[in-house]
Design a protein around this motif. Structure first.
Motif, PDB file in Angstrom:
ATOM      1  N   LYS A 105       0.866  -1.184   0.000  1.00 41.22           N
ATOM      2  CA  LYS A 105       0.000   0.000   0.000  1.00 41.22           C
ATOM      3  C   LYS A 105       0.902   1.232   0.000  1.00 41.22           C
ATOM      4  CE  LYS A 105      -3.565  -2.339   2.721  1.00 41.22           C
ATOM      5  NZ  LYS A 105      -4.346  -2.331   3.989  1.00 41.22           N
ATOM      6  N   GLY A 106       1.100   1.801  -1.172  1.00 43.90           N
ATOM      7  CA  GLY A 106       1.999   2.954  -1.259  1.00 43.90           C
ATOM      8  C   GLY A 106       3.430   2.505  -0.982  1.00 43.90           C
ATOM      9  N   ASN A 107       4.087   3.156  -0.031  1.00 46.57           N
ATOM     10  CA  ASN A 107       5.448   2.774   0.335  1.00 46.57           C
ATOM     11  C   ASN A 107       5.470   1.853   1.547  1.00 46.57           C
ATOM     12  OD1 ASN A 107       4.632   4.660   2.179  1.00 46.57           O
ATOM     13  ND2 ASN A 107       6.644   5.644   2.375  1.00 46.57           N
ATOM     14  N   LEU A 108       4.287   1.323   1.939  1.00 47.33           N
ATOM     15  CA  LEU A 108       4.193   0.401   3.056  1.00 47.33           C
ATOM     16  C   LEU A 108       3.709  -0.963   2.555  1.00 47.33           C
ATOM     17  CD1 LEU A 108       2.515   2.712   5.724  1.00 47.33           C
ATOM     18  CD2 LEU A 108       4.939   2.197   5.436  1.00 47.33           C
ATOM     19  N   ILE A 109       4.188  -2.015   3.188  1.00 48.98           N
ATOM     20  CA  ILE A 109       3.813  -3.377   2.820  1.00 48.98           C
ATOM     21  C   ILE A 109       3.254  -4.081   4.047  1.00 48.98           C
ATOM     22  CG2 ILE A 109       4.665  -5.608   1.978  1.00 48.98           C
ATOM     23  CD1 ILE A 109       6.815  -4.107   0.436  1.00 48.98           C
TER      24      ILE A 109
END
Length: 206
Positions: free
Chosen positions: A5-9
């Motif tokens: 999700k965006g720059n988060l996993i």
């Protein structure tokens, strides 16, 4: 399967980590298992100031958080106001109120320093006059000493005293003896250096 999700996993175990990492650092299979998030993580709220009963942060950790707080876009930082600043502001307010409580008792007025005249307030108690900014009344006249004279209001009377000035203090053309107070009356002319003042009281003379 990891979900990005965006720059988060988010890994299947529900752990959220930065996409720069190759795999979840907290899953046991990846050599992780440490559930504490370091100060370098972007998913942590940091509270700066005050003591937390649940967690203590070392000096090194606090130093790291200060260096990174401007570079992190994913971190929420809460700063509590310093109690010492509140105490300083309170003391300054109290000092200002103390100065304002000095009642206005009179004025000295001059037309020598400005075309349309300047008036200076004389409050109850001591009022020092001179060229130095630390005085109650500062006079922009090079012939006036740093602390030239003092006007005192006490018990319903005004007194003027020369403070060992270089060029003397005059009342109605008469030079005062240095260090010896002279009583002032409404309408008296005071000369300090090259500046002439008219003294006026803030109430009717008896």
């Amino acid at each position: 399967m990891d979900t990005q999700k965006g720059n988060l996993i988010e890994c299947p175990q529900g752990h959220v980590y930065n996409s720069e990492k190759q795999q979840c650092p907290w899953c046991p299979s990846n050599g992780g298992g440490n559930t504490d998030v370091s100060l370098n993580s972007g998913e942590r709220t940091i509270v700066i100031g005050g003591n937390s009963p649940k967690q203590q942060t070392s000096t090194a950790d606090v130093s790291a958080s200060h260096q990174e707080e401007n570079n992190s876009l994913d971190r929420t930082i809460i700063k509590r106001p310093s109690s010492s600043n509140k105490e300083t502001d309170q003391k300054n307010t109290e000092n200002t109120e103390t100065i304002q409580r000095r009642m206005l008792r009179g004025w000295i007025v001059t037309f020598d320093l400005a075309e349309y005249g300047i008036d200076y307030k004389i409050n109850e108690g001591q009022n020092t006059i001179g060229k130095d900014a630390k005085n109650s009344i500062t006079i922009q006249d090079n012939s006036v000493s740093s602390t030239h004279a003092l006007i005192l209001y006490k018990g319903g009377d005004f007194f003027l005293r020369d403070e060992m000035s270089s060029n003397g203090t005059f009342v109605n053309g008469k030079e005062l003896e240095p260090g010896k107070p002279s009583k002032l009356a409404d309408g008296d002319e005071i000369k300090l250096g090259d500046t002439l003042f008219l003294f006026r009281t803030a109430f009717k003379s008896k």
